[in-house]
Design a protein around this motif. Structure first.
Motif, short mmCIF file in Angstrom:
data_model
loop_
_atom_site.label_atom_id
_atom_site.label_comp_id
_atom_site.label_asym_id
_atom_site.label_seq_id
_atom_site.Cartn_x
_atom_site.Cartn_y
_atom_site.Cartn_z
N ILE A 73 26.98 -7.68 3.27
CA ILE A 73 26.17 -8.66 4.00
C ILE A 73 25.90 -9.87 3.12
N PHE A 74 25.55 -9.62 1.87
CA PHE A 74 25.27 -10.70 0.93
C PHE A 74 26.52 -11.55 0.70
N ALA A 75 27.66 -10.90 0.53
CA ALA A 75 28.91 -11.63 0.31
C ALA A 75 29.25 -12.51 1.51
N GLY A 76 29.13 -11.95 2.72
CA GLY A 76 29.41 -12.75 3.91
C GLY A 76 28.46 -13.92 4.04
N PHE A 77 27.20 -13.70 3.72
CA PHE A 77 26.19 -14.74 3.78
C PHE A 77 26.50 -15.87 2.80
N ILE A 78 26.80 -15.52 1.56
CA ILE A 78 27.08 -16.53 0.54
C ILE A 78 28.36 -17.30 0.85
N VAL A 110 18.81 -8.73 -4.17
CA VAL A 110 19.98 -7.90 -3.82
C VAL A 110 20.40 -7.08 -5.03
N LEU A 111 20.41 -7.70 -6.20
CA LEU A 111 20.78 -6.99 -7.42
C LEU A 111 19.80 -5.85 -7.70
N VAL A 112 18.52 -6.15 -7.63
CA VAL A 112 17.50 -5.12 -7.90
C VAL A 112 17.57 -4.02 -6.84
N VAL A 189 17.74 -2.14 11.54
CA VAL A 189 17.51 -3.35 10.74
C VAL A 189 18.62 -4.37 10.96
N GLY A 190 19.86 -3.90 11.07
CA GLY A 190 20.96 -4.83 11.33
C GLY A 190 20.74 -5.59 12.63
N ALA A 242 19.32 -3.13 -0.96
CA ALA A 242 19.91 -4.44 -1.23
C ALA A 242 19.98 -5.29 0.03
N GLY A 243 20.47 -4.71 1.11
CA GLY A 243 20.58 -5.44 2.36
C GLY A 243 19.23 -5.71 3.01
N ALA A 244 18.34 -4.71 2.98
CA ALA A 244 17.02 -4.88 3.59
C ALA A 244 16.21 -5.95 2.85
N TYR A 245 16.29 -5.95 1.52
CA TYR A 245 15.61 -6.99 0.74
C TYR A 245 16.17 -8.37 1.09
N LEU A 246 17.48 -8.46 1.26
CA LEU A 246 18.11 -9.73 1.59
C LEU A 246 17.56 -10.27 2.91
#
Length: 379
Positions: A73-78, A110-112, A189-190, A242-246
Motif C-alpha cells: 500500500i505504501f509503495a503504491g501510494f508513494i 510504516v517502518l515502525v 480497514v481497506g 504498517a498499513g493501518a498506521y499509514l
C-alpha cells in the motif's frame, strides 16, 4: 459536450479534459494498479521469509497469513504521488514542505509498524514515534488552532499555543491508533480507508486551494482499492500495523493540509464525522476497558471492537466488512453535506464508491470460487 462539461463543473471539475483532472485520475489509477499487481509478488516473498501473523484467539486465520500488505500500500501510494508530481498539473510549491512532512511522517510510521509486525515493539516505543510524527507536522505549520474552533471561548495566545499543540498531537496519535484498532476482520480497514479517502478527495476537490490534499488522497484511495482486491475475505494478505498506521496518520494529517483544516469560524467537525467509525470504535473500547479496571486500555487486546460485535451477529467476515463499509459511507456523505458540498457531488461520490467496492469484492469472490472449483477438480 458542453452539457457534459457543465455537469463536471458542478462536481468540482473545472476542466473535464484539463491537465488537473487528468493527473488526479492518473494518480488514482497508478496507485490502484501498482498495489494490485505488486501484492502477489510481495506475498510470495513474505511467505518465503516468514513475514506472517500466526493464528490466535483474536484472529480469523487458521494458518500463517502474510502481514506485509502495508508495504505494498505504501509503495503504491508513494509511486502515485511521484507520478503526480512529475505531471505537475498544479502549483503546490507553497505547501511542498508540508506535503513532504506528511510523507516523511507516514514513512516513519510504516517502518515502525512493519518492525512491530515482525518483531514486536513496546506500546511506549510505538507511542513515542507517533508523537514524533505528529510533532513533525506541527513544526511545519500543520496543526489545529484551538481559537478557530467554534462554540469555544477564545483564549490568550500563551494558552492557545500549547493547547493547539496538544489537540493536534491527540488528533494525529488518536486517529492513527483508532484505524489500527479496527484492523481485525478481512476487508474492513481497506474498505473504510478507501471510503474515507475518496470522500475527503471529493470534498477537497470542491475548493481550488486544496490541490495538494487532492493529490495525496487520490494516491491513498487508489492504493486502498488495489489492496482490497487481495484482502476481501478470504484474505490472501493483511496490511499489519504498517498499513493501518499509514491510513490513520495520512488521513489525519491531510485533514490539516491547506483549508481542509477549515478556516477561522469552522472546525474539524466534518472530518471527524467522516472518520466517525474508527473514532467511535476506539472510544467505546477504551471506555469499556477502563471500566473493567484495565490501566492500559490500548495494550490489552480483546473482542469488544465494533467489527467483532458485528461479526458475532452476522457470522460472516464478508457481511461484516460490507456493513461497516456502508456505515463509513453514510458518515462520509453526512460529513460532505455538513461541509456544504452540493448534493449531485455527494450522490455521484456515493455511487462511485459503491461501484468500486462492489467491483473489487466481486472479483475477489469470483477468483476464490474458481480456485475452489479447481481444487475440487484436482482431487
Amino acid at each position: 459536450m458542453d452539457s457534459l462539461s457543465a455537469f463536471a463543473q458542478q462536481l468540482g471539475i473545472a476542466a473535464l479534459f484539463g491537465r488537473g483532472f487528468f493527473s488526479v485520475v492518473v494518480t488514482f489509477l497508478t496507485a490502484w494498479l501498482f498495489t494490485w499487481l505488486f501484492i502477489p509478488r510481495l506475498r510470495e516473498f513474505a511467505v518465503q521469509v516468514g513475514w506472517a501473523d500466526q493464528p490466535n484467539a483474536r484472529r480469523l486465520n487458521t494458518e500463517p497469513l502474510p502481514n506485509a500488505g502495508g508495504l505494498a500500500i505504501f509503495a503504491g501510494f508513494i509511486v502515485s504521488v511521484i507520478v503526480a508530481w512529475a505531471l505537475r498539473p498544479i502549483v503546490v510549491e507553497i505547501v511542498n514542505i508540508q506535503v513532504l512532512a506528511i510523507l516523511l511522517g507516514a514513512s516513519l510510521l510504516v517502518l515502525v509498524g512493519f518492525i512491530d509486525d515482525q518483531f514486536g515493539l513496546s506500546p511506549l516505543s510505538r507511542l513515542l514515534v507517533q508523537v514524533l510524527a505528529a510533532v513533525l507536522l506541527i513544526v511545519n505549520g500543520l496543526k489545529i488552532d484551538f481559537n478557530a474552533i467554534p462554540f469555544l471561548p477564545v483564549v490568550p495566545e500563551a494558552i492557545n499555543a500549547p493547547l493547539s499543540i496538544f489537540l493536534t498531537v491527540l488528533w494525529i496519535v488518536g486517529l492513527t491508533n483508532a484505524v489500527n484498532l479496527m484492523d481485525g476482520v478481512d476487508g474492513v480497514v481497506g474498505g473504510v480507508g478507501f471510503v474515507v479517502s475518496t470522500v475527503l478527495l471529493a470534498t477537497a476537490a470542491q475548493f481550488p486551494d486544496r490541490a495538494a490534499a487532492v493529490v495525496l488522497l487520490a494516491g491513498l484511495s487508489g492504493a486502498a482499492l488495489g489492496y482490497l482486491r487481495h484482502n476481501f475475505n478470504p484474505s490472501r494478505i493483511i496490511m499489519g500495523d504498517a498499513g493501518a498506521y499509514l491510513f490513520g496518520y495520512t488521513l489525519a494529517a491531510v485533514s490539516l493540509l491547506g483549508t481542509l483544516k477549515f478556516s477561522v469560524g469552522a472546525s474539524l467537525l466534518v472530518p471527524l464525522i467522516v472518520l466517525a467509525l474508527p473514532v467511535l470504535d476506539t472510544t467505546q473500547v477504551v471506555i469499556g476497558r477502563l471500566a473493567r479496571g484495565i490501566r492500559n486500555p490500548l495494550g490489552h487486546p480483546d473482542k469488544t471492537h465494533i467489527h467483532h460485535r458485528v461479526l458475532a451477529r452476522t457470522a460472516s467476515a464478508r457481511r461484516t466488512a460490507v456493513i461497516l463499509w456502508g456505515v463509513a459511507l453514510a458518515c462520509g456523505m453526512a460529513g460532505m453535506a455538513l461541509q456544504g458540498v452540493r448534493w449531485p457531488v455527494i450522490l455521484v461520490t456515493g455511487v462511485l464508491i459503491a461501484a468500486c467496492l462492489w467491483f473489487v469484492a466481486h472479483r475477489r469472490v469470483r477468483a476464490q470460487n474458481i480456485e475452489d472449483r479447481n481444487s475440487e477438480t484436482a482431487r
